[in-house]
Structure formats: C-alpha cells, structure tokens
Motif scaffolding. Structure first.
Motif, PDB file in Angstrom:
ATOM      1  N   VAL A   6       0.859  -1.179   0.000  1.00 58.81           N
ATOM      2  CA  VAL A   6       0.000   0.000   0.000  1.00 58.81           C
ATOM      3  C   VAL A   6       0.898   1.234   0.000  1.00 58.81           C
ATOM      4  CG1 VAL A   6      -1.758   1.276   1.279  1.00 58.81           C
ATOM      5  CG2 VAL A   6      -1.820  -1.219   1.222  1.00 58.81           C
ATOM      6  N   PRO A   7       0.676   2.145  -0.942  1.00 56.56           N
ATOM      7  CA  PRO A   7       1.531   3.341  -1.005  1.00 56.56           C
ATOM      8  C   PRO A   7       1.394   4.214   0.236  1.00 56.56           C
ATOM      9  CG  PRO A   7      -0.152   3.352  -2.747  1.00 56.56           C
ATOM     10  CD  PRO A   7      -0.348   2.114  -1.957  1.00 56.56           C
ATOM     11  N   ASP A   8       2.479   4.919   0.582  1.00 60.93           N
ATOM     12  CA  ASP A   8       2.487   5.773   1.772  1.00 60.93           C
ATOM     13  C   ASP A   8       1.355   6.789   1.757  1.00 60.93           C
ATOM     14  OD1 ASP A   8       4.653   4.500   2.868  1.00 60.93           O
ATOM     15  OD2 ASP A   8       6.115   5.945   2.099  1.00 60.93           O
ATOM     16  N   TRP A   9       1.048   7.353   0.579  1.00 62.03           N
ATOM     17  CA  TRP A   9       0.013   8.390   0.535  1.00 62.03           C
ATOM     18  C   TRP A   9      -1.340   7.816   0.961  1.00 62.03           C
ATOM     19  CZ3 TRP A   9      -4.273   7.692  -2.444  1.00 62.03           C
ATOM     20  CH2 TRP A   9      -4.176   6.808  -3.525  1.00 62.03           C
ATOM     21  N   MET A  10      -1.547   6.528   0.703  1.00 62.34           N
ATOM     22  CA  MET A  10      -2.815   5.905   1.057  1.00 62.34           C
ATOM     23  C   MET A  10      -2.827   5.488   2.532  1.00 62.34           C
ATOM     24  SD  MET A  10      -4.844   2.825  -0.839  1.00 62.34           S
ATOM     25  CE  MET A  10      -5.627   3.800  -2.100  1.00 62.34           C
ATOM     26  N   LEU A  52      -8.579  16.371   0.289  1.00 61.50           N
ATOM     27  CA  LEU A  52      -8.016  15.036   0.105  1.00 61.50           C
ATOM     28  C   LEU A  52      -6.794  15.102  -0.815  1.00 61.50           C
ATOM     29  CD1 LEU A  52      -8.190  12.017   0.664  1.00 61.50           C
ATOM     30  CD2 LEU A  52      -9.894  11.846  -1.142  1.00 61.50           C
ATOM     31  N   ILE A  53      -6.896  15.877  -1.872  1.00 60.95           N
ATOM     32  CA  ILE A  53      -5.761  16.072  -2.784  1.00 60.95           C
ATOM     33  C   ILE A  53      -4.588  16.683  -2.029  1.00 60.95           C
ATOM     34  CG2 ILE A  53      -4.956  17.398  -4.786  1.00 60.95           C
ATOM     35  CD1 ILE A  53      -7.869  16.990  -5.920  1.00 60.95           C
ATOM     36  N   GLN A  54      -4.861  17.680  -1.190  1.00 58.07           N
ATOM     37  CA  GLN A  54      -3.798  18.305  -0.394  1.00 58.07           C
ATOM     38  C   GLN A  54      -3.141  17.295   0.533  1.00 58.07           C
ATOM     39  OE1 GLN A  54      -5.988  21.475   1.475  1.00 58.07           O
ATOM     40  NE2 GLN A  54      -5.295  22.987  -0.016  1.00 58.07           N
ATOM     41  N   LYS A  55      -3.938  16.442   1.167  1.00 51.20           N
ATOM     42  CA  LYS A  55      -3.383  15.418   2.054  1.00 51.20           C
ATOM     43  C   LYS A  55      -2.447  14.480   1.299  1.00 51.20           C
ATOM     44  CE  LYS A  55      -7.010  15.090   5.560  1.00 51.20           C
ATOM     45  NZ  LYS A  55      -7.986  14.183   6.196  1.00 51.20           N
ATOM     46  N   ASP A  60       3.317  13.019   0.041  1.00 47.84           N
ATOM     47  CA  ASP A  60       4.472  12.894  -0.855  1.00 47.84           C
ATOM     48  C   ASP A  60       5.656  13.719  -0.357  1.00 47.84           C
ATOM     49  OD1 ASP A  60       3.076  11.175  -2.485  1.00 47.84           O
ATOM     50  OD2 ASP A  60       2.574  12.690  -3.983  1.00 47.84           O
ATOM     51  N   ASP A  61       5.381  14.831   0.344  1.00 48.38           N
ATOM     52  CA  ASP A  61       6.434  15.699   0.867  1.00 48.38           C
ATOM     53  C   ASP A  61       7.044  15.178   2.165  1.00 48.38           C
ATOM     54  OD1 ASP A  61       5.897  17.434  -1.206  1.00 48.38           O
ATOM     55  OD2 ASP A  61       4.699  18.814   0.014  1.00 48.38           O
ATOM     56  N   THR A  62       6.361  14.289   2.846  1.00 50.34           N
ATOM     57  CA  THR A  62       6.760  13.850   4.175  1.00 50.34           C
ATOM     58  C   THR A  62       8.172  13.289   4.218  1.00 50.34           C
ATOM     59  OG1 THR A  62       4.479  13.387   4.743  1.00 50.34           O
ATOM     60  CG2 THR A  62       6.136  12.348   6.107  1.00 50.34           C
ATOM     61  N   ALA A  63       8.548  12.517   3.240  1.00 44.95           N
ATOM     62  CA  ALA A  63       9.874  11.899   3.251  1.00 44.95           C
ATOM     63  C   ALA A  63      10.976  12.953   3.240  1.00 44.95           C
ATOM     64  CB  ALA A  63      10.017  10.958   2.067  1.00 44.95           C
ATOM     65  N   ASN A  64      10.770  14.030   2.507  1.00 46.02           N
ATOM     66  CA  ASN A  64      11.789  15.072   2.385  1.00 46.02           C
ATOM     67  C   ASN A  64      11.795  16.017   3.582  1.00 46.02           C
ATOM     68  OD1 ASN A  64      12.409  14.025  -0.136  1.00 46.02           O
ATOM     69  ND2 ASN A  64      10.983  15.369  -1.174  1.00 46.02           N
TER      70      ASN A  64
END
Length: 100
Positions: A6-10, A52-55, A60-64
């Motif tokens: 499951v992808p991180d964004w999900m 939801l799009i913003q979340k 996606d930015d969390t890793a950086n």
C-alpha cells in the motif's frame, strides 16, 4: 494487496478519507453523485476532494521534510490556521538555512 504494497500516501489517509475515495471511484468520479450520496452540496464535495488532494500531496512531501509536512497536515485538518502554518514553515526554513 499486501499491506507492505500500500503506497504511503494511502496509508496516511484516515478511514473516512478512504471511504470517500472509494465512493468517489464507485461513482465514476461524479461529484454530483457524491453530493447526493452524502446529502451535501456540490461545493462541499469539491472542498472535501480538494482537501483530500492536499493530504496526498503532503504525504508525498513527508519523506523530504517531515516537520513541514506535519505543519501542512495540521493546516489542512484545520488544527492550525494557514497564516500560522506559513509563519512556522518560513521560520523553520530560515533555521535550516542558518544551520547549513
């Protein structure tokens, strides 16, 4: 699908968001249909989808930049107002630059 797949964004979405996303897909992306299902107006559904799009983008930015992602998540979830979030992020970036 295995949980590892499951992808991180999900993974970072709450149950209510996942349910909304499933209903949105089942309604073939029709915001009008979703508005009927949830008994709300079209603009309300549009706002929910935008959040939801913003979340997902924040995820996606969390890793950086995990701190910046946290501040953005708080703003999207209305725990912190956007003006305060912007100040916190700006000051954090200044601190990072100074420490390099």
């Amino acid at each position: 699908m295995a949980i590892e797949m499951v992808p991180d964004w999900m993974v970072n979405l709450d149950d209510e968001d996942v349910s909304f996303l499933k209903n949105f897909i089942m309604a073939s992306g029709s915001l009008k249909e979703i508005a009927k299902q949830y008994h709300v107006t079209y603009p309300t559904v549009r706002l929910r989808l935008d959040r939801l799009i913003q979340k997902i983008k924040i995820s996606d930015d969390t890793a950086n930049e995990p701190y910046i992602a946290l501040i953005k998540r708080l703003a999207v979830n209305e725990k912190v107002d956007f003006a305060t979030a912007k100040i916190l992020i700006t000051e954090y970036k200044k601190t990072i630059k100074e420490n390099k």
